[in-house]
Design a protein around this motif. Structure first.
Motif, PDB file in Angstrom:
ATOM      1  N   SER A  69     -22.283   3.015   1.094  1.00 62.37           N
ATOM      2  CA  SER A  69     -22.456   4.465   1.832  1.00 62.37           C
ATOM      3  C   SER A  69     -21.045   4.942   1.319  1.00 62.37           C
ATOM      4  CB  SER A  69     -22.492   4.770   3.239  1.00 62.37           C
ATOM      5  OG  SER A  69     -21.212   4.212   3.855  1.00 62.37           O
ATOM      6  N   THR A  70     -20.862   6.454   1.314  1.00 67.49           N
ATOM      7  CA  THR A  70     -19.878   7.087   1.131  1.00 67.49           C
ATOM      8  C   THR A  70     -18.742   6.811   1.936  1.00 67.49           C
ATOM      9  OG1 THR A  70     -20.505   9.223   1.853  1.00 67.49           O
ATOM     10  CG2 THR A  70     -20.659   9.114  -0.371  1.00 67.49           C
ATOM     11  N   THR A  71     -19.074   6.663   3.311  1.00 66.02           N
ATOM     12  CA  THR A  71     -17.910   6.174   4.286  1.00 66.02           C
ATOM     13  C   THR A  71     -17.384   5.040   4.137  1.00 66.02           C
ATOM     14  OG1 THR A  71     -19.286   7.886   5.822  1.00 66.02           O
ATOM     15  CG2 THR A  71     -17.674   5.991   6.672  1.00 66.02           C
ATOM     16  N   GLN A  72     -18.401   4.270   3.628  1.00 66.59           N
ATOM     17  CA  GLN A  72     -17.933   2.561   3.618  1.00 66.59           C
ATOM     18  C   GLN A  72     -16.988   2.487   2.424  1.00 66.59           C
ATOM     19  OE1 GLN A  72     -22.057   0.927   3.025  1.00 66.59           O
ATOM     20  NE2 GLN A  72     -21.709  -0.319   4.987  1.00 66.59           N
ATOM     21  N   ALA A  73     -17.191   3.382   1.374  1.00 69.82           N
ATOM     22  CA  ALA A  73     -16.580   3.304   0.102  1.00 69.82           C
ATOM     23  C   ALA A  73     -15.126   3.894   0.411  1.00 69.82           C
ATOM     24  CB  ALA A  73     -17.272   4.084  -1.083  1.00 69.82           C
ATOM     25  N   PHE A  74     -15.317   5.048   1.109  1.00 70.76           N
ATOM     26  CA  PHE A  74     -13.827   5.606   1.458  1.00 70.76           C
ATOM     27  C   PHE A  74     -13.049   4.691   2.412  1.00 70.76           C
ATOM     28  CE2 PHE A  74     -10.982   7.794   4.193  1.00 70.76           C
ATOM     29  CZ  PHE A  74     -10.176   8.497   3.344  1.00 70.76           C
ATOM     30  N   ASN A  75     -13.597   4.162   3.289  1.00 74.24           N
ATOM     31  CA  ASN A  75     -12.811   2.980   4.145  1.00 74.24           C
ATOM     32  C   ASN A  75     -12.225   2.011   3.220  1.00 74.24           C
ATOM     33  OD1 ASN A  75     -13.252   4.839   6.307  1.00 74.24           O
ATOM     34  ND2 ASN A  75     -15.112   3.700   7.237  1.00 74.24           N
ATOM     35  N   TYR A  76     -13.039   1.368   2.410  1.00 75.35           N
ATOM     36  CA  TYR A  76     -12.802   0.234   1.678  1.00 75.35           C
ATOM     37  C   TYR A  76     -11.582   0.510   0.582  1.00 75.35           C
ATOM     38  CZ  TYR A  76     -13.063  -3.379  -1.840  1.00 75.35           C
ATOM     39  OH  TYR A  76     -12.551  -4.635  -2.789  1.00 75.35           O
ATOM     40  N   LEU A  77     -11.676   1.867   0.075  1.00 73.82           N
ATOM     41  CA  LEU A  77     -10.716   2.342  -0.892  1.00 73.82           C
ATOM     42  C   LEU A  77      -9.493   2.635  -0.376  1.00 73.82           C
ATOM     43  CD1 LEU A  77     -12.961   4.446  -3.193  1.00 73.82           C
ATOM     44  CD2 LEU A  77     -11.692   2.234  -3.792  1.00 73.82           C
ATOM     45  N   ASP A  78      -9.373   3.054   0.889  1.00 79.12           N
ATOM     46  CA  ASP A  78      -8.426   3.387   1.870  1.00 79.12           C
ATOM     47  C   ASP A  78      -7.809   2.131   2.665  1.00 79.12           C
ATOM     48  OD1 ASP A  78      -6.832   5.569   2.958  1.00 79.12           O
ATOM     49  OD2 ASP A  78      -7.665   4.869   5.083  1.00 79.12           O
ATOM     50  N   ARG A  79      -8.282   1.233   2.780  1.00 78.81           N
ATOM     51  CA  ARG A  79      -7.906   0.216   3.385  1.00 78.81           C
ATOM     52  C   ARG A  79      -6.811  -0.465   2.358  1.00 78.81           C
ATOM     53  NH1 ARG A  79     -11.297  -5.391   5.244  1.00 78.81           N
ATOM     54  NH2 ARG A  79      -9.345  -6.340   5.848  1.00 78.81           N
ATOM     55  N   PHE A  80      -7.353  -0.310   1.140  1.00 85.35           N
ATOM     56  CA  PHE A  80      -6.709  -1.290   0.141  1.00 85.35           C
ATOM     57  C   PHE A  80      -5.599  -0.325  -0.769  1.00 85.35           C
ATOM     58  CE2 PHE A  80     -10.279  -4.102   1.239  1.00 85.35           C
ATOM     59  CZ  PHE A  80      -9.451  -5.024   1.605  1.00 85.35           C
ATOM     60  N   ASN A  81      -5.539   0.977  -0.162  1.00 83.27           N
ATOM     61  CA  ASN A  81      -4.391   1.786  -0.724  1.00 83.27           C
ATOM     62  C   ASN A  81      -4.863   2.391  -2.040  1.00 83.27           C
ATOM     63  OD1 ASN A  81      -2.707   1.549   1.673  1.00 83.27           O
ATOM     64  ND2 ASN A  81      -2.167  -0.116   0.499  1.00 83.27           N
ATOM     65  N   ALA A  82      -6.136   2.453  -2.379  1.00 80.05           N
ATOM     66  CA  ALA A  82      -6.639   2.841  -3.636  1.00 80.05           C
ATOM     67  C   ALA A  82      -6.781   4.496  -3.588  1.00 80.05           C
ATOM     68  CB  ALA A  82      -7.763   2.410  -3.890  1.00 80.05           C
ATOM     69  N   ILE A  83      -6.919   5.134  -2.313  1.00 81.77           N
ATOM     70  CA  ILE A  83      -6.927   6.572  -2.193  1.00 81.77           C
ATOM     71  C   ILE A  83      -5.447   7.130  -2.233  1.00 81.77           C
ATOM     72  CG2 ILE A  83      -7.234   8.552  -0.520  1.00 81.77           C
ATOM     73  CD1 ILE A  83     -10.004   7.142  -1.391  1.00 81.77           C
ATOM     74  N   ASP A  84      -4.394   6.452  -1.698  1.00 83.34           N
ATOM     75  CA  ASP A  84      -2.866   6.905  -2.269  1.00 83.34           C
ATOM     76  C   ASP A  84      -2.766   6.703  -3.402  1.00 83.34           C
ATOM     77  OD1 ASP A  84      -2.561   7.370   0.383  1.00 83.34           O
ATOM     78  OD2 ASP A  84      -1.838   5.465   0.876  1.00 83.34           O
ATOM     79  N   PHE A  85      -3.320   5.569  -4.260  1.00 87.47           N
ATOM     80  CA  PHE A  85      -2.912   5.349  -5.705  1.00 87.47           C
ATOM     81  C   PHE A  85      -3.730   6.569  -6.486  1.00 87.47           C
ATOM     82  CE2 PHE A  85      -4.449   3.894  -9.776  1.00 87.47           C
ATOM     83  CZ  PHE A  85      -3.152   3.353 -10.443  1.00 87.47           C
ATOM     84  N   ILE A  86      -4.799   6.915  -6.243  1.00 89.63           N
ATOM     85  CA  ILE A  86      -5.486   8.032  -6.721  1.00 89.63           C
ATOM     86  C   ILE A  86      -4.696   9.280  -6.694  1.00 89.63           C
ATOM     87  CG2 ILE A  86      -7.295   9.391  -6.770  1.00 89.63           C
ATOM     88  CD1 ILE A  86      -9.054   7.067  -5.792  1.00 89.63           C
ATOM     89  N   ASN A  87      -4.247   9.488  -5.563  1.00 88.89           N
ATOM     90  CA  ASN A  87      -3.834  10.744  -5.143  1.00 88.89           C
ATOM     91  C   ASN A  87      -2.131  10.853  -5.796  1.00 88.89           C
ATOM     92  OD1 ASN A  87      -2.971  13.274  -3.944  1.00 88.89           O
ATOM     93  ND2 ASN A  87      -1.740  12.182  -2.299  1.00 88.89           N
ATOM     94  N   GLN A  88      -1.376   9.783  -5.987  1.00 86.33           N
ATOM     95  CA  GLN A  88      -0.204   9.560  -6.663  1.00 86.33           C
ATOM     96  C   GLN A  88      -0.230   9.686  -8.139  1.00 86.33           C
ATOM     97  OE1 GLN A  88       1.859   5.989  -4.890  1.00 86.33           O
ATOM     98  NE2 GLN A  88       1.960   7.042  -2.977  1.00 86.33           N
TER      99      GLN A  88
END
Length: 74
Positions: A27-46
């Motif tokens: 699900s998009t929620t699961q994907a976001f939580n997974y990516l966030d847990r391993f700092n990929a969201i921060d990586f994308i942003n930075q």
């Protein structure tokens, strides 16, 4: 150099999360939580200035690898 708007970053991140979810049958929620847990969201942003210029499929594969290298198991 043109300044990147926060709206552009958010739209790009939402799109990546959505496609990452589809690719990995999450699900998009699961994907976001997974990516966030391993700092990929921060990586994308930075690193938006670089990531948004690369082939989209490559970024999705790289995000999975990035997370795996930090303990993810997809």
């Amino acid at each position: 150099m043109q300044r990147v708007s926060e709206k552009d970053k958010i739209e790009y991140t939402v799109s990546l999360v959505s496609d990452f979810a589809k690719k990995h049958s999450l699900s998009t929620t699961q994907a976001f939580n997974y990516l966030d847990r391993f700092n990929a969201i921060d990586f994308i942003n930075q690193h938006y200035n670089i990531t948004h210029t690369l082939p989209y499929k490559e970024i999705l594969d790289d995000l999975a690898l990035y997370c795996k290298n930090r303990g993810g198991n997809l």
